[in-house]
Design a protein around this motif. Sequence first.
Motif, PDB file in Angstrom:
ATOM      1  N   PRO A  75       0.820  -1.228   0.000  1.00 29.79           N
ATOM      2  CA  PRO A  75       0.000   0.000   0.000  1.00 29.79           C
ATOM      3  C   PRO A  75       0.846   1.266   0.000  1.00 29.79           C
ATOM      4  O   PRO A  75       0.305   2.376  -0.059  1.00 29.79           O
ATOM      5  CB  PRO A  75      -0.817  -0.130   1.293  1.00 29.79           C
ATOM      6  N   LEU A  76       2.137   1.092   0.064  1.00 29.86           N
ATOM      7  CA  LEU A  76       3.040   2.238   0.084  1.00 29.86           C
ATOM      8  C   LEU A  76       3.369   2.633  -1.360  1.00 29.86           C
ATOM      9  O   LEU A  76       3.743   1.787  -2.177  1.00 29.86           O
ATOM     10  CB  LEU A  76       4.319   1.875   0.842  1.00 29.86           C
ATOM     11  N   PHE A  77       3.201   3.914  -1.681  1.00 32.67           N
ATOM     12  CA  PHE A  77       3.455   4.416  -3.036  1.00 32.67           C
ATOM     13  C   PHE A  77       4.765   5.197  -3.066  1.00 32.67           C
ATOM     14  O   PHE A  77       5.173   5.818  -2.074  1.00 32.67           O
ATOM     15  CB  PHE A  77       2.299   5.309  -3.516  1.00 32.67           C
ATOM     16  N   LEU A  78       5.387   5.165  -4.250  1.00 31.24           N
ATOM     17  CA  LEU A  78       6.681   5.819  -4.386  1.00 31.24           C
ATOM     18  C   LEU A  78       6.574   7.334  -4.209  1.00 31.24           C
ATOM     19  O   LEU A  78       7.449   7.956  -3.601  1.00 31.24           O
ATOM     20  CB  LEU A  78       7.287   5.507  -5.762  1.00 31.24           C
ATOM     21  N   HIS A  79       5.495   7.934  -4.704  1.00 32.25           N
ATOM     22  CA  HIS A  79       5.379   9.391  -4.578  1.00 32.25           C
ATOM     23  C   HIS A  79       5.258   9.816  -3.115  1.00 32.25           C
ATOM     24  O   HIS A  79       5.615  10.931  -2.748  1.00 32.25           O
ATOM     25  CB  HIS A  79       4.179   9.903  -5.392  1.00 32.25           C
ATOM     26  N   GLU A  80       4.748   8.896  -2.256  1.00 32.59           N
ATOM     27  CA  GLU A  80       4.690   9.216  -0.833  1.00 32.59           C
ATOM     28  C   GLU A  80       6.084   9.206  -0.226  1.00 32.59           C
ATOM     29  O   GLU A  80       6.417  10.047   0.619  1.00 32.59           O
ATOM     30  CB  GLU A  80       3.785   8.221  -0.116  1.00 32.59           C
ATOM     31  N   LEU A  81       6.907   8.255  -0.667  1.00 35.36           N
ATOM     32  CA  LEU A  81       8.271   8.181  -0.147  1.00 35.36           C
ATOM     33  C   LEU A  81       9.122   9.368  -0.613  1.00 35.36           C
ATOM     34  O   LEU A  81      10.060   9.768   0.079  1.00 35.36           O
ATOM     35  CB  LEU A  81       8.931   6.872  -0.597  1.00 35.36           C
ATOM     36  N   LEU A  82       8.793   9.908  -1.782  1.00 35.51           N
ATOM     37  CA  LEU A  82       9.573  11.019  -2.332  1.00 35.51           C
ATOM     38  C   LEU A  82       9.077  12.379  -1.853  1.00 35.51           C
ATOM     39  O   LEU A  82       9.506  13.412  -2.394  1.00 35.51           O
ATOM     40  CB  LEU A  82       9.550  10.973  -3.870  1.00 35.51           C
ATOM     41  N   GLU A  83       8.217  12.387  -0.891  1.00 34.29           N
ATOM     42  CA  GLU A  83       7.741  13.670  -0.351  1.00 34.29           C
ATOM     43  C   GLU A  83       8.911  14.438   0.274  1.00 34.29           C
ATOM     44  O   GLU A  83       9.646  13.907   1.103  1.00 34.29           O
ATOM     45  CB  GLU A  83       6.658  13.417   0.691  1.00 34.29           C
ATOM     46  N   GLY A  84       9.105  15.644  -0.134  1.00 36.53           N
ATOM     47  CA  GLY A  84      10.220  16.461   0.351  1.00 36.53           C
ATOM     48  C   GLY A  84      11.491  16.288  -0.458  1.00 36.53           C
ATOM     49  O   GLY A  84      12.479  16.976  -0.199  1.00 36.53           O
ATOM     50  N   SER A  85      11.493  15.369  -1.415  1.00 38.41           N
ATOM     51  CA  SER A  85      12.663  15.184  -2.276  1.00 38.41           C
ATOM     52  C   SER A  85      12.588  16.119  -3.483  1.00 38.41           C
ATOM     53  O   SER A  85      11.515  16.609  -3.845  1.00 38.41           O
ATOM     54  CB  SER A  85      12.751  13.728  -2.751  1.00 38.41           C
ATOM     55  N   GLU A  86      13.731  16.342  -4.114  1.00 40.96           N
ATOM     56  CA  GLU A  86      13.812  17.230  -5.272  1.00 40.96           C
ATOM     57  C   GLU A  86      14.673  16.596  -6.350  1.00 40.96           C
ATOM     58  O   GLU A  86      15.645  15.891  -6.050  1.00 40.96           O
ATOM     59  CB  GLU A  86      14.404  18.595  -4.889  1.00 40.96           C
ATOM     60  N   ILE A  87      14.302  16.855  -7.590  1.00 42.78           N
ATOM     61  CA  ILE A  87      15.113  16.377  -8.710  1.00 42.78           C
ATOM     62  C   ILE A  87      16.423  17.160  -8.744  1.00 42.78           C
ATOM     63  O   ILE A  87      16.432  18.392  -8.633  1.00 42.78           O
ATOM     64  CB  ILE A  87      14.349  16.532 -10.035  1.00 42.78           C
ATOM     65  N   TYR A  88      17.504  16.460  -8.871  1.00 49.43           N
ATOM     66  CA  TYR A  88      18.830  17.086  -8.879  1.00 49.43           C
ATOM     67  C   TYR A  88      19.227  17.396 -10.318  1.00 49.43           C
ATOM     68  O   TYR A  88      19.292  16.501 -11.167  1.00 49.43           O
ATOM     69  CB  TYR A  88      19.852  16.161  -8.242  1.00 49.43           C
ATOM     70  N   LEU A  89      19.471  18.656 -10.567  1.00 53.46           N
ATOM     71  CA  LEU A  89      19.918  19.109 -11.890  1.00 53.46           C
ATOM     72  C   LEU A  89      21.373  19.539 -11.773  1.00 53.46           C
ATOM     73  O   LEU A  89      21.676  20.590 -11.198  1.00 53.46           O
ATOM     74  CB  LEU A  89      19.065  20.282 -12.385  1.00 53.46           C
ATOM     75  N   PRO A  90      22.298  18.734 -12.259  1.00 57.27           N
ATOM     76  CA  PRO A  90      23.720  19.099 -12.147  1.00 57.27           C
ATOM     77  C   PRO A  90      24.035  20.343 -12.969  1.00 57.27           C
ATOM     78  O   PRO A  90      23.410  20.597 -14.008  1.00 57.27           O
ATOM     79  CB  PRO A  90      24.438  17.867 -12.694  1.00 57.27           C
ATOM     80  N   GLU A  91      24.968  21.099 -12.477  1.00 55.37           N
ATOM     81  CA  GLU A  91      25.381  22.309 -13.180  1.00 55.37           C
ATOM     82  C   GLU A  91      26.139  21.940 -14.452  1.00 55.37           C
ATOM     83  O   GLU A  91      27.032  21.081 -14.446  1.00 55.37           O
ATOM     84  CB  GLU A  91      26.278  23.163 -12.276  1.00 55.37           C
ATOM     85  N   VAL A  92      25.744  22.587 -15.539  1.00 60.05           N
ATOM     86  CA  VAL A  92      26.391  22.312 -16.822  1.00 60.05           C
ATOM     87  C   VAL A  92      27.701  23.088 -16.889  1.00 60.05           C
ATOM     88  O   VAL A  92      27.720  24.327 -16.761  1.00 60.05           O
ATOM     89  CB  VAL A  92      25.471  22.713 -17.991  1.00 60.05           C
TER      90      VAL A  92
END
Length: 209
Positions: A75-92
């Motif tokens: 019953p656990l969903f991935l979007h619940e686990l990713l709450e507060g997480s952010e996509i990391y965009l490395p500096e070009v």
Amino acid sequence: MASSVRAGERLRRALGPGAELEAAGLPRELRARLETALRKRKAAEGEGDGEDPRPLVPFRLLRELHEHLREQGSPLFLHELLEGSEIYLPEVVRPPRNPELVARLERIKVQLANEEYNRITRNICQAPRRSGTLADFGRQVRSVKAVVISIFNFIITVAAAFTCTFLGSQYIFSEMAARVLAAVIVASVVGLAELYIMVRAMEGELGEL
């Protein structure tokens, strides 16, 4: 291109002892890789370079976690686990420009600027050489001659119109005053028309000087 996320507190708590992911029965290998990725947070905190200390979790681990939760019917969903997480965009990081290419571009810019300047100032530089020549003097003389001829033709035309009307009106009017008035009216109309044509011609001649 983004390939990982900065894990939030929610995902880190879920991997703790007795937490939700432990109850989901994660494979040992997957759990070990997730814990290894999350433990890098301590090393990031010790760097002190001002960057975000949250650990980076690759997308491939999150996909494996998602597939496991779906297969287990958790019953656990991935979007619940990713709450507060952010996509990391490395500096070009842009590669340094080739000095030879930069120098060549500068030379091309200077060359184009010189060509544009020469094109703009071409007429200005040639104007003094053309002024004061015999050809210009002859053209001015012809223009003045044309103006004088136009004035002479205007006088002749008005006088001829007056004379013809005065002589021809004797068959219509017997009184001298009426004949003179008719001649003045016709001469005035012809003179205005001729004056209009002469002024337009003079404007064209003076515009060429």
